[in-house]
Motif scaffolding. Structure first.
Motif, PDB file in Angstrom:
ATOM      1  N   THR A 120      -8.895   9.701   7.046  1.00 14.78           N
ATOM      2  CA  THR A 120      -9.112   8.434   7.752  1.00 14.78           C
ATOM      3  C   THR A 120      -8.018   7.442   7.369  1.00 14.78           C
ATOM      4  O   THR A 120      -7.454   6.754   8.223  1.00 14.78           O
ATOM      5  N   LEU A 121      -7.734   7.395   6.080  1.00 15.14           N
ATOM      6  CA  LEU A 121      -6.668   6.490   5.621  1.00 15.14           C
ATOM      7  C   LEU A 121      -5.360   6.821   6.335  1.00 15.14           C
ATOM      8  O   LEU A 121      -4.683   5.939   6.876  1.00 15.14           O
ATOM      9  N   LEU A 122      -5.026   8.108   6.349  1.00 15.08           N
ATOM     10  CA  LEU A 122      -3.759   8.518   6.947  1.00 15.08           C
ATOM     11  C   LEU A 122      -3.723   8.166   8.440  1.00 15.08           C
ATOM     12  O   LEU A 122      -2.692   7.722   8.956  1.00 15.08           O
ATOM     13  N   ARG A 130       1.543   1.795   3.355  1.00 18.15           N
ATOM     14  CA  ARG A 130       2.281   2.763   2.535  1.00 18.15           C
ATOM     15  C   ARG A 130       2.970   3.870   3.337  1.00 18.15           C
ATOM     16  O   ARG A 130       3.876   4.500   2.829  1.00 18.15           O
ATOM     17  N   PHE A 131       2.534   4.123   4.546  1.00 17.17           N
ATOM     18  CA  PHE A 131       3.162   5.212   5.310  1.00 17.17           C
ATOM     19  C   PHE A 131       4.466   4.744   5.963  1.00 17.17           C
ATOM     20  O   PHE A 131       5.528   5.292   5.718  1.00 17.17           O
ATOM     21  N   HIS A 132       4.382   3.659   6.751  1.00 18.95           N
ATOM     22  CA  HIS A 132       5.597   3.200   7.452  1.00 18.95           C
ATOM     23  C   HIS A 132       6.395   2.194   6.635  1.00 18.95           C
ATOM     24  O   HIS A 132       7.553   1.923   6.949  1.00 18.95           O
ATOM     25  N   LYS A 133       5.751   1.615   5.641  1.00 15.91           N
ATOM     26  CA  LYS A 133       6.422   0.692   4.721  1.00 15.91           C
ATOM     27  C   LYS A 133       7.043  -0.537   5.410  1.00 15.91           C
ATOM     28  O   LYS A 133       8.115  -0.986   5.046  1.00 15.91           O
ATOM     29  N   ASN A 134       6.345  -1.029   6.422  1.00 17.94           N
ATOM     30  CA  ASN A 134       6.806  -2.259   7.071  1.00 17.94           C
ATOM     31  C   ASN A 134       5.741  -3.332   6.887  1.00 17.94           C
ATOM     32  O   ASN A 134       4.805  -3.437   7.664  1.00 17.94           O
ATOM     33  N   LEU A 135       5.898  -4.101   5.838  1.00 20.65           N
ATOM     34  CA  LEU A 135       4.907  -5.129   5.538  1.00 20.65           C
ATOM     35  C   LEU A 135       5.596  -6.486   5.465  1.00 20.65           C
ATOM     36  O   LEU A 135       6.522  -6.685   4.673  1.00 20.65           O
ATOM     37  N   PHE A 136       5.135  -7.380   6.316  1.00 24.76           N
ATOM     38  CA  PHE A 136       5.724  -8.717   6.406  1.00 24.76           C
ATOM     39  C   PHE A 136       4.679  -9.735   5.950  1.00 24.76           C
ATOM     40  O   PHE A 136       3.573  -9.780   6.504  1.00 24.76           O
ATOM     41  N   VAL A 137       5.001 -10.494   4.933  1.00 20.14           N
ATOM     42  CA  VAL A 137       4.040 -11.497   4.470  1.00 20.14           C
ATOM     43  C   VAL A 137       4.659 -12.885   4.583  1.00 20.14           C
ATOM     44  O   VAL A 137       5.819 -13.085   4.242  1.00 20.14           O
ATOM     45  N   VAL A 138       3.885 -13.800   5.093  1.00 20.06           N
ATOM     46  CA  VAL A 138       4.404 -15.166   5.225  1.00 20.06           C
ATOM     47  C   VAL A 138       3.356 -16.130   4.679  1.00 20.06           C
ATOM     48  O   VAL A 138       2.155 -15.885   4.784  1.00 20.06           O
ATOM     49  N   GLY A 139       3.818 -17.181   4.070  1.00 17.59           N
ATOM     50  CA  GLY A 139       2.867 -18.162   3.540  1.00 17.59           C
ATOM     51  C   GLY A 139       3.580 -19.208   2.710  1.00 17.59           C
ATOM     52  O   GLY A 139       4.810 -19.212   2.592  1.00 17.59           O
ATOM     53  N   ASP A 140       2.801 -20.098   2.166  1.00 16.09           N
ATOM     54  CA  ASP A 140       3.349 -21.168   1.342  1.00 16.09           C
ATOM     55  C   ASP A 140       2.478 -21.329   0.093  1.00 16.09           C
ATOM     56  O   ASP A 140       1.348 -21.830   0.191  1.00 16.09           O
ATOM     57  N   PRO A 141       2.978 -20.895  -1.060  1.00 16.65           N
ATOM     58  CA  PRO A 141       2.158 -21.014  -2.273  1.00 16.65           C
ATOM     59  C   PRO A 141       1.714 -22.454  -2.542  1.00 16.65           C
ATOM     60  O   PRO A 141       0.665 -22.674  -3.141  1.00 16.65           O
ATOM     61  N   TRP A 159      -5.147   5.650   9.930  1.00 15.99           N
ATOM     62  CA  TRP A 159      -4.861   4.221  10.096  1.00 15.99           C
ATOM     63  C   TRP A 159      -3.448   3.879   9.644  1.00 15.99           C
ATOM     64  O   TRP A 159      -2.781   3.044  10.253  1.00 15.99           O
ATOM     65  N   GLN A 160      -3.016   4.525   8.582  1.00 13.89           N
ATOM     66  CA  GLN A 160      -1.645   4.251   8.103  1.00 13.89           C
ATOM     67  C   GLN A 160      -0.625   4.621   9.179  1.00 13.89           C
ATOM     68  O   GLN A 160       0.328   3.899   9.434  1.00 13.89           O
ATOM     69  N   LYS A 161      -0.852   5.780   9.811  1.00 13.23           N
ATOM     70  CA  LYS A 161       0.104   6.229  10.827  1.00 13.23           C
ATOM     71  C   LYS A 161       0.060   5.332  12.054  1.00 13.23           C
ATOM     72  O   LYS A 161       1.063   5.084  12.701  1.00 13.23           O
ATOM     73  N   ARG A 162      -1.132   4.844  12.336  1.00  9.40           N
ATOM     74  CA  ARG A 162      -1.289   4.015  13.537  1.00  9.40           C
ATOM     75  C   ARG A 162      -0.548   2.683  13.394  1.00  9.40           C
ATOM     76  O   ARG A 162       0.052   2.184  14.323  1.00  9.40           O
ATOM     77  N   LEU A 163      -0.611   2.099  12.190  1.00  7.16           N
ATOM     78  CA  LEU A 163      -0.078   0.747  12.026  1.00  7.16           C
ATOM     79  C   LEU A 163       1.375   0.767  11.549  1.00  7.16           C
ATOM     80  O   LEU A 163       1.657   0.807  10.349  1.00  7.16           O
ATOM     81  N   HIS A 164       2.280   0.747  12.513  1.00  8.97           N
ATOM     82  CA  HIS A 164       3.716   0.806  12.172  1.00  8.97           C
ATOM     83  C   HIS A 164       4.194  -0.498  11.546  1.00  8.97           C
ATOM     84  O   HIS A 164       5.064  -0.498  10.703  1.00  8.97           O
ATOM     85  N   TYR A 165       3.644  -1.586  12.017  1.00  4.28           N
ATOM     86  CA  TYR A 165       4.072  -2.891  11.499  1.00  4.28           C
ATOM     87  C   TYR A 165       2.850  -3.710  11.102  1.00  4.28           C
ATOM     88  O   TYR A 165       1.898  -3.809  11.862  1.00  4.28           O
ATOM     89  N   ILE A 166       2.916  -4.274   9.901  1.00  3.49           N
ATOM     90  CA  ILE A 166       1.799  -5.121   9.456  1.00  3.49           C
ATOM     91  C   ILE A 166       2.338  -6.509   9.114  1.00  3.49           C
ATOM     92  O   ILE A 166       3.312  -6.646   8.367  1.00  3.49           O
ATOM     93  N   LEU A 167       1.712  -7.517   9.681  1.00  6.75           N
ATOM     94  CA  LEU A 167       2.130  -8.910   9.460  1.00  6.75           C
ATOM     95  C   LEU A 167       0.939  -9.658   8.847  1.00  6.75           C
ATOM     96  O   LEU A 167      -0.180  -9.542   9.353  1.00  6.75           O
ATOM     97  N   VAL A 168       1.188 -10.388   7.792  1.00  2.00           N
ATOM     98  CA  VAL A 168       0.092 -11.142   7.171  1.00  2.00           C
ATOM     99  C   VAL A 168       0.430 -12.633   7.147  1.00  2.00           C
ATOM    100  O   VAL A 168       1.425 -13.040   6.550  1.00  2.00           O
ATOM    101  N   THR A 223      12.731  -6.760  10.834  1.00  2.91           N
ATOM    102  CA  THR A 223      11.460  -6.083  11.104  1.00  2.91           C
ATOM    103  C   THR A 223      11.143  -4.952  10.131  1.00  2.91           C
ATOM    104  O   THR A 223       9.981  -4.602   9.964  1.00  2.91           O
ATOM    105  N   GLU A 224      12.174  -4.382   9.500  1.00  2.00           N
ATOM    106  CA  GLU A 224      11.932  -3.174   8.705  1.00  2.00           C
ATOM    107  C   GLU A 224      11.766  -3.489   7.216  1.00  2.00           C
ATOM    108  O   GLU A 224      12.408  -4.388   6.681  1.00  2.00           O
ATOM    109  N   GLY A 225      10.907  -2.739   6.562  1.00  2.00           N
ATOM    110  CA  GLY A 225      10.741  -2.850   5.108  1.00  2.00           C
ATOM    111  C   GLY A 225       9.768  -3.934   4.700  1.00  2.00           C
ATOM    112  O   GLY A 225       8.970  -4.424   5.497  1.00  2.00           O
TER     113      GLY A 225
END
Ligand SMILES: Nc1ncnc2c1ncn2[C@@H]1O[C@H](COP(=O)(O)OP(=O)(O)OP(=O)(O)O)[C@@H](O)[C@H]1O
Length: 853
Positions: free
Chosen positions: A208-210, A240-251, A212-221, A22-24
């Motif tokens: 405003t950016l901050l 950029r604040f919590h640094k938890n970005l998960f990306v999934v897909g198939d090129p 939303w950044q603080k609000r979204l602890h985890y982002i999944l794409v 979940t992290e990173g």
């Protein structure tokens, strides 16, 4: 209580990793049928169930509204309870969430209007009328494409937000500016604006950016391979604040590159985030090994991808079949017969079958054979549900009640007919313009005036006002019912003879009732209208029971069917000749991915069919797709007679075509180039994704995107070279046809015959109607030598050539050659020092003069 043990039992190791890491920054390359949806849903539920994070702190971006809805349902099943799952949404949906909360920062109301393509066309219709333009001069399609292009940059926001004026004489520019003005007046945002406004607000208001950044602890794409630059920029910024970005897909399943998808984001994620973790999910649960091998085999030919071979533990199943027909009748009939056979002999249902094709028109032939053979079928994505006239009419009434916007007014003021014609609307428009109010307000305030006090107009205003009064006290579905009855729409559609129209409105009401009955999704009219405005063709569900499903490959993305027929597997159709013409080699890779998507939709059986004959769409004889020849024969069984002659002819044809493919022009940043219409310019941006150079044109002062493959673009050096040769020739034959005139214009090549020549100030020449010339070899050699020096050395004072950004397009990659500056060269330049501030053109002029004059 959330059970990790249960999770482990339901997932394979890679899926489990994808769920629990979940992290990173985490990237999951999830091959076709590898359980991406299962993993993504479980991950979301895990963050809530096992980590105790609230759903209001998790953003999950999906590609379609339908995918978001399905995911919400699945997550609800997993976690139960009444969590607000509103942040499981599309990019556009999420932008609307941000804008609803923060658009007031730029003095827009929170109930702004969202325009879809139909609304855009309504506005254009109005503008054409105002400017006296006809669609013969410029089609809506051309203008909409132009508008969207203009909106790839954010400059246009100045016109909207700062009311900056522009007095362009260009017809299309004028339309664009009017379009922006009308948008501004109605507080209306089109789809491009949703993301642009959001990015603009986040960039301009750090608080405003901050927030939303603080609000979204985890982002999944989800489906990251289909994210565009701007879309990804949005989630990247927010992470950029919590640094938890998960990306999934198939090129390998990128099929939207043509409209801005950037698979490189996913492919290069590990380089962008060196600390990121990559998980590859390559076990396929959907297809038989035969189907999967075919897919693996085809997609291997693509270069832009993350190498992965899918495997499966599913049983072998039946062989893949290719059927080659002598004509399209035979092709359709064979498909119909095969389906009937499987239904009668193998107990299959009609709904087990899907017919996929690259172009909509292919369905015609298949439909005919189904009608003949009495096979029930439904075509997906014909006319899109939310684009149907009756649906748009009803929604326009709702919108007018809620927002009073001009687009809805124009759509329904005379539907059904109230005898309010063009002249009447013109009068209302003039008052609205003068009083700076909406069309509806203008009519409402002045409806008792002479000329406007028509019975139809008075009744219309009464209707809208009466509904406005009750809109918050009754449900949206009841409101629709009242509108249908009282506006006369019901009677109008009944008379229209098209009973489908009434059925469709009923279907709309049903869908709203279902939503209303779902207490968790209670919504106001505003919310409903904003949600509905985001619906696209990919959101339509057609569950009409036992029927064969016909759809394009694009529509089939993300779906699975037991038996799949890929029809019209014909060169020019798949791959599409048009796409190849427009986008060259890149298109071939995307077409191959489309083929891959089609193959990997199949669970038990896969068939490919093509036929001989003449294709009126491509204007040539039909041959099997080149992709068929990329598959070794041992991957499928062939039925139908395909002669060696056809095979040989087809292969010869592809080779010729490959040789004849336009070569992309290879320029680098800050190169000086020449365009036949706009003259000289400088490359200020290279967009590999869109295969475009953004060029700043000196003569017009405008920036234009020019396609890599545009033949008219040449280096400034070549253009000067050509002009100077012309000039020399002109000197020799000063009395020759066309002659040479002095001019102080810059180089302007107006086509093959008429050429105005050369740089800045004094010694300019204009040559008209020149023919191919003879010229002095010695002069030419000297001239070329000088120009080649110039090209390297006459560089603006502090112009640093970043050769890292050099694009060697022929090799489809970027070469890295280090940095050099103009100063490195300056000592070699006779009489030209870098102090010669910035004017490249005067440098060239003086060089010419020293040699030729
Ligand atoms: N661990 C698993 N065990 C058994 N079946 C699974 C597992 N994971 C996924 N499946 C099944 O595999 C099929 C494909 O899964 P899913 O639709 O999630 O794939 P996907 O990766 O989204 O596919 P695509 O990208 O091709 O659309 C589904 O029927 C799903 O139930």
């Amino acid at each position: 209580m959330y059970s990790t043990e249960k999770l482990k039992a339901e997932l394979n190791n890679e899926q489990f990793q994808a769920v629990t890491s979940t992290e990173g920054y985490v990237r999951v390359i999830a091959g076709a049928g590898s359980g991406k949806t299962r993993a993504l849903t479980s991950r979301y539920a895990y963050i809530i169930g096992a980590l105790g994070i609230s759903s209001s702190n998790i953003l999950c971006v999906t590609f379609t509204n339908k995918a978001a809805r399905e995911m919400r349902i699945r997550v609800k099943k997993l976690i139960g309870g009444n969590s607000d799952l509103g942040y499981i949404t599309t990019y556009h949906g999420f932008c609307v969430r941000i804008l609803r909360e923060d658009i007031n920062k730029i003095s827009y109301p929170k109930n702004f209007i969202i325009m879809d393509v139909e609304d855009q066309k309504t506005v254009l219709r109005d503008i054409y009328r105002e400017l006296g333009i006809t669609s013969k001069e410029l089609t809506f399609k051309q203008v909409l494409r132009f508008i969207s292009r203009q909106k790839t940059q954010l400059h246009y926001l100045e016109y909207i937000l700062d009311s900056k004026k522009n007095k362009s004489k260009d017809k299309i520019d004028k339309i664009f500016i009017r379009y922006l003005e009308k948008q501004q007046r109605n507080f209306a945002l089109d789809f491009d604006d949703l993301i642009n406004f959001t990015l603009y607000i986040l960039a301009k208001y750090p608080d405003t950016l901050l927030k939303w950044q603080k609000r979204l602890h985890y982002i999944l794409v989800d489906e990251t391979q289909d994210s565009s630059d701007k879309q990804f920029k949005l989630v990247e910024l927010l992470s950029r604040f919590h640094k938890n970005l998960f990306v999934v897909g198939d090129p390998d399943q990128t099929i939207y590159e043509w409209r801005g998808a950037k698979p490189e984001i996913l492919v290069n994620f590990d380089k962008t985030y060196p600390d990121s973790k990559t998980i590859v999910m390559n076990q396929n649960y959907r297809s038989t090994p035969n189907i999967l091998s075919l897919g693996n085999h085809i997609i291997k030919n693509n270069k832009i991808r993350v190498a992965k071979d899918m495997f499966t533990q599913n049983p072998e199943g039946v062989e893949v079949i290719h059927f080659h027909a002598q004509n399209d009748n035979e092709e359709g009939l064979w498909v119909a017969t095969e389906i009937k056979k499987l239904v009668y002999e193998d107990n299959c249902k009609y709904s087990d079958f899907a017919i996929l094709y690259r172009a909509n028109y292919i369905s015609r032939n298949i439909e005919q054979s189904f009608i003949r053979e009495n096979i029930p079928y439904s075509v997906f994505g014909g006319i899109r549900f939310f684009e149907r006239k009756e649906i748009k009419d009803v929604l326009a009434y709702l919108r007018l009640i809620e927002f009073e916007d001009d687009f809805s007014f124009l759509r329904v003021v005379n539907v059904p007919s109230r005898g309010l014609g063009k002249r009447f609307i013109q009068n209302v428009a003039e008052i609205a313009e003068k009083d700076n109010v909406s069309l509806y307000q203008a009519l409402k305030t002045n409806v008792s005036r002479k000329g406007l006090n028509r019975k139809g107009a008075i009744e219309f205003i009464e209707l809208i006002e009466s509904k406005r009064k009750i809109k918050d006290s009754i449900s949206v579905s009841d409101l629709i019912k009242e509108i249908m009855d009282e506006s006369g729409l019901s009677g109008y559609y009944r008379l229209d003879g098209d009973t489908d129209r009434l059925e469709n409105v009923k279907e709309l009401q049903n869908s709203i009732i279902t939503q209303e009955n779902n207490t968790e999704e209670n919504f106001t009219l505003t919310e409903y209208l904003q949600e509905i405005a985001l619906y696209t063709d990919m959101d339509i569900d057609d569950n009409r029971n036992d029927r064969v499903k016909l759809m394009t490959i694009h529509t089939s993305k993300g779906l699975e069917f037991p038996h799949v027929f890929l029809c019209g597997f014909t060169e020019g159709i798949l791959p599409s000749a048009m796409s190849i013409k427009e986008r060259g080699k890149k298109a071939i890779e995307e077409e191959r991915r489309l083929t891959y998507v089609a193959i990997t939709r199949a669970e038990k059986a896969f068939y490919m069919t093509d036929s001989e004959g003449f294709n009126f769409s491509t204007g040539s004889n039909k041959y099997p797709s080149r992709f068929l020849f990329e598959i070794s024969d041992n991957f499928f069984v062939r039925k139908g007679k395909l002669s060696q002659d056809i095979i040989d002819e087809a292969k010869k044809k592809f080779q010729l075509e490959l040789n004849g493919l336009p070569k992309p022009k290879s320029f680098k940043l800050k190169d000086l180039v020449h365009h036949p219409i706009w003259g000289y310019g400088k490359v200020i941006e290279i967009n590999l994704d869109r295969e475009e150079y953004l060029i700043d044109f000196e003569k017009t002062g405008k920036t234009k995107p020019i396609n890599f493959y545009f033949r008219g673009l040449s280096s400034a050096k070549d253009a000067l070279n050509h002009s100077q040769i012309t000039k020399e020739k002109g000197k020799e034959n000063s009395t020759s046809v066309g002659g040479i005139e002095s001019s102080d214009k810059r180089v302007k090549d107006l086509g093959e015959k008429s050429i105005e020549v050369v740089p800045d100030t004094q010694d300019l020449v204009k040559v008209k109607d020149q023919k191919e010339e003879e010229y002095n070899e010695e002069q030419l050699e000297r001239y070329k030598e000088i120009l080649s020096n110039l090209n390297q050395k006459a560089i603006e004072d502090d112009w640093i050539q970043d050769k890292n950004s050099h694009t060697d397009l022929s090799k489809e990659g970027n070469s890295t050659k280090g940095l050099s500056t103009a100063k490195d060269y300056e000592n070699d330049l006779p009489g030209i020092k870098s102090k010669t501030k910035g004017n490249f053109w005067s440098i060239i002029t003086s060089m010419f003069r020293s040699i030729f004059c």
